[in-house]
Motif scaffolding. Sequence first.
Motif, PDB file in Angstrom:
ATOM      1  N   ASP A  38       0.806  -1.223   0.000  1.00  0.00           N
ATOM      2  CA  ASP A  38       0.000   0.000   0.000  1.00  0.00           C
ATOM      3  C   ASP A  38       0.840   1.274   0.000  1.00  0.00           C
ATOM      4  N   GLY A  39       2.155   1.163  -0.045  1.00  0.00           N
ATOM      5  CA  GLY A  39       3.007   2.339  -0.058  1.00  0.00           C
ATOM      6  C   GLY A  39       3.310   2.906   1.320  1.00  0.00           C
ATOM      7  N   ARG A  40       2.742   2.337   2.377  1.00  0.00           N
ATOM      8  CA  ARG A  40       3.016   2.804   3.732  1.00  0.00           C
ATOM      9  C   ARG A  40       4.230   2.083   4.308  1.00  0.00           C
ATOM     10  N   ARG A  41       4.697   2.559   5.459  1.00  0.00           N
ATOM     11  CA  ARG A  41       5.820   1.908   6.116  1.00  0.00           C
ATOM     12  C   ARG A  41       5.322   0.693   6.881  1.00  0.00           C
ATOM     13  N   ARG A 127      -1.899   7.120  -5.211  1.00  0.00           N
ATOM     14  CA  ARG A 127      -1.356   6.338  -4.108  1.00  0.00           C
ATOM     15  C   ARG A 127      -2.477   5.561  -3.418  1.00  0.00           C
ATOM     16  N   PRO A 128      -2.141   4.434  -2.798  1.00  0.00           N
ATOM     17  CA  PRO A 128      -3.170   3.675  -2.071  1.00  0.00           C
ATOM     18  C   PRO A 128      -3.799   4.509  -0.969  1.00  0.00           C
ATOM     19  N   GLN A 129      -5.100   4.308  -0.767  1.00  0.00           N
ATOM     20  CA  GLN A 129      -5.848   5.039   0.245  1.00  0.00           C
ATOM     21  C   GLN A 129      -6.521   4.061   1.206  1.00  0.00           C
ATOM     22  N   ARG A 130      -6.342   4.295   2.500  1.00  0.00           N
ATOM     23  CA  ARG A 130      -7.021   3.460   3.498  1.00  0.00           C
ATOM     24  C   ARG A 130      -8.514   3.771   3.462  1.00  0.00           C
ATOM     25  N   ARG A 149      -8.395  -2.195   5.143  1.00  0.00           N
ATOM     26  CA  ARG A 149      -8.744  -2.289   3.723  1.00  0.00           C
ATOM     27  C   ARG A 149      -8.212  -1.064   2.990  1.00  0.00           C
ATOM     28  N   VAL A 150      -7.556  -1.315   1.862  1.00  0.00           N
ATOM     29  CA  VAL A 150      -6.913  -0.251   1.088  1.00  0.00           C
ATOM     30  C   VAL A 150      -7.404  -0.320  -0.347  1.00  0.00           C
ATOM     31  N   HIS A 151      -7.712   0.833  -0.932  1.00  0.00           N
ATOM     32  CA  HIS A 151      -8.079   0.924  -2.350  1.00  0.00           C
ATOM     33  C   HIS A 151      -7.012   1.728  -3.091  1.00  0.00           C
ATOM     34  N   THR A 152      -6.655   1.251  -4.276  1.00  0.00           N
ATOM     35  CA  THR A 152      -5.699   1.960  -5.126  1.00  0.00           C
ATOM     36  C   THR A 152      -6.364   2.217  -6.471  1.00  0.00           C
ATOM     37  N   ALA A 153      -6.487   3.481  -6.828  1.00  0.00           N
ATOM     38  CA  ALA A 153      -7.160   3.846  -8.081  1.00  0.00           C
ATOM     39  C   ALA A 153      -6.298   3.489  -9.286  1.00  0.00           C
ATOM     40  N   HIS A 154      -6.922   2.829 -10.283  1.00  0.00           N
ATOM     41  CA  HIS A 154      -6.289   2.513 -11.557  1.00  0.00           C
ATOM     42  C   HIS A 154      -7.146   3.102 -12.673  1.00  0.00           C
ATOM     43  N   LEU A 155      -6.649   3.011 -13.877  1.00  0.00           N
ATOM     44  CA  LEU A 155      -7.353   3.607 -15.014  1.00  0.00           C
ATOM     45  C   LEU A 155      -8.739   2.993 -15.195  1.00  0.00           C
ATOM     46  N   HIS A 156      -8.856   1.682 -14.958  1.00  0.00           N
ATOM     47  CA  HIS A 156     -10.127   0.985 -15.202  1.00  0.00           C
ATOM     48  C   HIS A 156     -10.741   0.459 -13.906  1.00  0.00           C
ATOM     49  N   GLY A 157     -10.681   1.236 -12.863  1.00  0.00           N
ATOM     50  CA  GLY A 157     -11.278   0.811 -11.611  1.00  0.00           C
ATOM     51  C   GLY A 157     -10.269   0.938 -10.478  1.00  0.00           C
ATOM     52  N   TYR A 158     -10.488   0.188  -9.405  1.00  0.00           N
ATOM     53  CA  TYR A 158      -9.566   0.235  -8.282  1.00  0.00           C
ATOM     54  C   TYR A 158      -9.205  -1.173  -7.844  1.00  0.00           C
TER      55      TYR A 158
END
Length: 306
Positions: A38-41, A127-130, A149-158
Motif C-alpha cells: 500500500d506504499g506505507r511503512r 497512491r493507495p488510500q485506506r 482495507r486499502v483501495h488503489t485507483a487505476h485507469l479501469h477501476g480500483y
Amino acid sequence: MDTNRSWDTITSALNRVSGPGRRGADWTTYLCPVHESDGRRHHPSLGVVYNRSRGRTVVRCFAGCSDEDVLDRLGLRVRDLFDNPQAPHPARRQSPSPEPVLADQALQAAGLPLEVRKRDLGPRLARPQRRATYIYRWPDGRPAGCVIRVHTAHLHGYAKSFWQERRTDNRWEPGGFAHLPFHLPELLDAVRTGQDIFICEGEADALTATHAGLTATCNAGGAQGWHPDHAEWLTGAHRVWIIADRDAPGYRHAAKVAQSLTSRVDELRIVQARDGKDLTDHCNAGHHISDLDPVPILDAHFRLQE
C-alpha cells in the motif's frame, strides 16, 4: 544446470516489486506484495530462505498470506520455487476422472467458471488510500487485531488490498492475530440465545448484514482464511446461514465453512445473492435477506447431513 536458480528468480521478482530485502541470520525479509503493497511503512513480514538440500526456495508470509497469492503478485508460479522443477510425466492412458469436489459440482450446476481471472485494471493513477479498519475483539471486547482495507485507483477501476495488525499490551504491531470471528462478543450472545447467525466472506458484507439487524460474522483473510478455530466459537449454535460469494472462491469457502460446522450446529443453510456477487450487491439491488437463494448442491447436501 544453474544452481540457486529458484533463489535468483524469486529474489529478483521481490526486489522489483517490493524493493530490496533485509538479510538476517537465516531469512531474508521483504515487504509482502499481498498485504504490504500500500506504499506505507511496514515491518517486513515476508521471509525467503534457500533450502540447499532440496534445491528450492521457501517463501513464507508470517502474517498468513498464502504462497500462491504471493507468487501471483510476483507473476510467478509454484514451479519457480524449485531449481529443477520436474518435467510433466509422459501422457498415459487416462482413467475415468474422479468426481469434482462438491464446491466444483455446485459451480458447474450454477453455470459459473471454476477459476476467476483477474481483470486488467491498467496503470495506477494514485497512491493507495485506506478505506476501512475492521477491529476483531476477544469475548470481553478487548481488541485482538484488525484488518485494514486499502483501495488503489487505476485507469479501469480500483484494486483492493488488505493487511493485518495485532494488538499488544500497549500498541498495534504489523502481523496476523488469533483466529477469531468478526464481531465475536455479539456472536457468542447469539449462540447462547439461539439466534440465527450469518457467516459472510468479508467484513464489508458482515457489516451490511449487521445494519439489516442480523448477527453476522466472517474470518480475517478472505475466502482462504477460514480455520477450524473459527468453527469452535460457533459450537452449539442453532441455525447458521453461510452466504457464499457467487464465484469459485466463494463457493469453496462456503463448503469449507459448512464442513467444519456440520457436527457443531443444529442447522446449516448455504445461500447466495439473487443479483450481483455478494450480500452487499444483493441488498443494493433492493432485495431482502429473505430473498437469498440456495446455492445449488451445497445447500441441499449440508441440509441433508443435518
